[in-house]
Write a protein that holds these residues in place. Structure first.
Motif, short mmCIF file in Angstrom:
data_model
loop_
_atom_site.label_atom_id
_atom_site.label_comp_id
_atom_site.label_asym_id
_atom_site.label_seq_id
_atom_site.Cartn_x
_atom_site.Cartn_y
_atom_site.Cartn_z
N MET A 118 6.73 2.99 -5.35
CA MET A 118 5.40 3.55 -5.25
C MET A 118 5.44 4.69 -4.23
N SER A 119 4.98 5.86 -4.62
CA SER A 119 5.01 6.98 -3.69
C SER A 119 3.73 7.04 -2.85
N ILE A 120 2.63 7.41 -3.44
CA ILE A 120 1.37 7.49 -2.69
C ILE A 120 0.38 6.52 -3.33
N PRO A 121 -0.17 5.60 -2.52
CA PRO A 121 -1.09 4.60 -3.07
C PRO A 121 -2.41 5.21 -3.54
N ASP A 122 -3.05 4.49 -4.43
CA ASP A 122 -4.38 4.87 -4.94
C ASP A 122 -5.40 4.64 -3.83
N GLU A 123 -6.11 5.68 -3.43
CA GLU A 123 -7.04 5.58 -2.30
C GLU A 123 -8.26 4.70 -2.60
N HIS A 124 -8.47 4.31 -3.85
CA HIS A 124 -9.64 3.52 -4.20
C HIS A 124 -9.35 2.02 -4.31
N LYS A 125 -8.12 1.62 -4.08
CA LYS A 125 -7.73 0.22 -4.16
C LYS A 125 -7.63 -0.37 -2.76
N ARG A 126 -7.78 -1.67 -2.62
CA ARG A 126 -7.59 -2.36 -1.34
C ARG A 126 -6.15 -2.83 -1.26
N TYR A 127 -5.53 -2.63 -0.09
CA TYR A 127 -4.12 -2.93 0.08
C TYR A 127 -3.90 -3.91 1.22
N SER A 128 -2.71 -4.53 1.19
CA SER A 128 -2.30 -5.46 2.24
C SER A 128 -0.94 -5.02 2.79
N TYR A 129 -0.47 -5.73 3.78
CA TYR A 129 0.83 -5.44 4.37
C TYR A 129 1.93 -5.63 3.32
N ALA A 130 1.77 -6.57 2.40
CA ALA A 130 2.75 -6.78 1.34
C ALA A 130 2.89 -5.51 0.49
N ASP A 131 1.78 -4.85 0.19
CA ASP A 131 1.83 -3.58 -0.55
C ASP A 131 2.52 -2.51 0.29
N TYR A 132 2.14 -2.43 1.53
CA TYR A 132 2.66 -1.44 2.48
C TYR A 132 4.19 -1.47 2.51
N LEU A 133 4.76 -2.66 2.45
CA LEU A 133 6.22 -2.82 2.50
C LEU A 133 6.93 -2.21 1.29
N LYS A 176 -0.87 -15.42 9.17
CA LYS A 176 -1.33 -14.76 7.95
C LYS A 176 -0.11 -14.35 7.13
N ARG A 177 -0.21 -14.52 5.83
CA ARG A 177 0.84 -14.03 4.94
C ARG A 177 0.73 -12.52 4.83
N ASP A 178 1.81 -11.86 4.45
CA ASP A 178 1.81 -10.40 4.31
C ASP A 178 0.70 -9.90 3.41
N ASP A 179 0.41 -10.65 2.33
CA ASP A 179 -0.62 -10.20 1.39
C ASP A 179 -2.04 -10.45 1.91
N GLU A 180 -2.18 -11.10 3.08
CA GLU A 180 -3.49 -11.33 3.68
C GLU A 180 -3.78 -10.37 4.85
N ILE A 181 -2.79 -9.59 5.25
CA ILE A 181 -2.95 -8.67 6.37
C ILE A 181 -3.43 -7.33 5.83
N ASN A 182 -4.62 -6.90 6.26
CA ASN A 182 -5.15 -5.64 5.74
C ASN A 182 -5.40 -4.58 6.82
N ASN A 183 -4.78 -4.77 7.99
CA ASN A 183 -4.82 -3.77 9.05
C ASN A 183 -3.41 -3.56 9.59
N VAL A 184 -2.81 -2.43 9.25
CA VAL A 184 -1.47 -2.08 9.74
C VAL A 184 -1.58 -0.66 10.31
#
Length: 189
Positions: free
Chosen positions: A1-16, A78-86
């Motif tokens: 994944m290069s640049i995430p969709d700005e309209h979706k909600r993401y977690s640390y799991a996505d960030y990785l 918290k699991r990686d997919d539950e962390i939404n502040n990085v």
């Protein structure tokens, strides 16, 4: 994944899963782009701040880190997919070694300093200010290279208390690190 969709909600799991070449943060599940690269003056201030903190903290239990360094602002376990502040603060002080892992800081650090720039000033002064206050960062500095000043906020209860704006004529005592005082004339040369 290069640049995430700005309209979706993401977690640390996505960030990785994102491309390391892109510097981004997640605040409240939303992506915040951190480009362009910081200015030379920004980097000089960060270098000098980091050096002062690192020299003071030698042989002490606290550690200082500088960007890029991932800080996952979440409750424990918290699991990686539950962390939404990085976030990737410019300077981070952590005094509880159990919050440190190979990925950065997993929890709330003791102190954060952000060096403002025209592209980040709103983010640093409002969005991150509120996030750091809400999550319990004990001390927050806003370092302004343009005005050669440092604004200090100390967490009292659940709210930041403004301590003042300090300039190159001042020395600042670091609240979370008793004994450390920085002569700002050495920072803003």
């Amino acid at each position: 994944m290069s640049i995430p969709d700005e309209h979706k909600r993401y977690s640390y799991a996505d960030y990785l899963t994102w491309d390391d070449a892109e510097r981004m943060e997640i605040i409240g599940g939303e992506v915040v782009d951190m480009s362009p690269a910081p200015s030379r003056k920004h980097q000089q201030i960060l270098r000098d701040l980091s050096t002062a903190f690192a020299n003071f903290l030698r042989d002490k239990t606290c550690e200082v880190f500088f960007a890029p360094f991932d800080v996952r602002l979440a409750e424990e376990n918290k699991r990686d997919d539950e962390i939404n502040n990085v976030v990737q603060p410019d300077l981070t002080v952590v005094c509880d070694e159990t919050k440190l892992d190979n990925s950065g800081c997993n929890g709330v650090p003791d102190m954060i300093a952000e060096i403002t720039s025209p592209s980040s000033v709103k983010q640093d002064r409002w969005t991150k200010y509120k996030l750091y206050e809400k999550t319990g960062v004990k001390e927050y500095w806003l370092v302004d290279p343009e005005n050669q000043s440092v604004e200090v906020h100390i967490l009292t209860g659940e709210q930041y208390q403004f301590q003042g704006v300090f300039t190159k004529e001042d020395t600042i005592a670091v609240h979370v690190l008793p004994g450390l005082a920085l002569d700002l004339s050495q920072l803003f040369m």
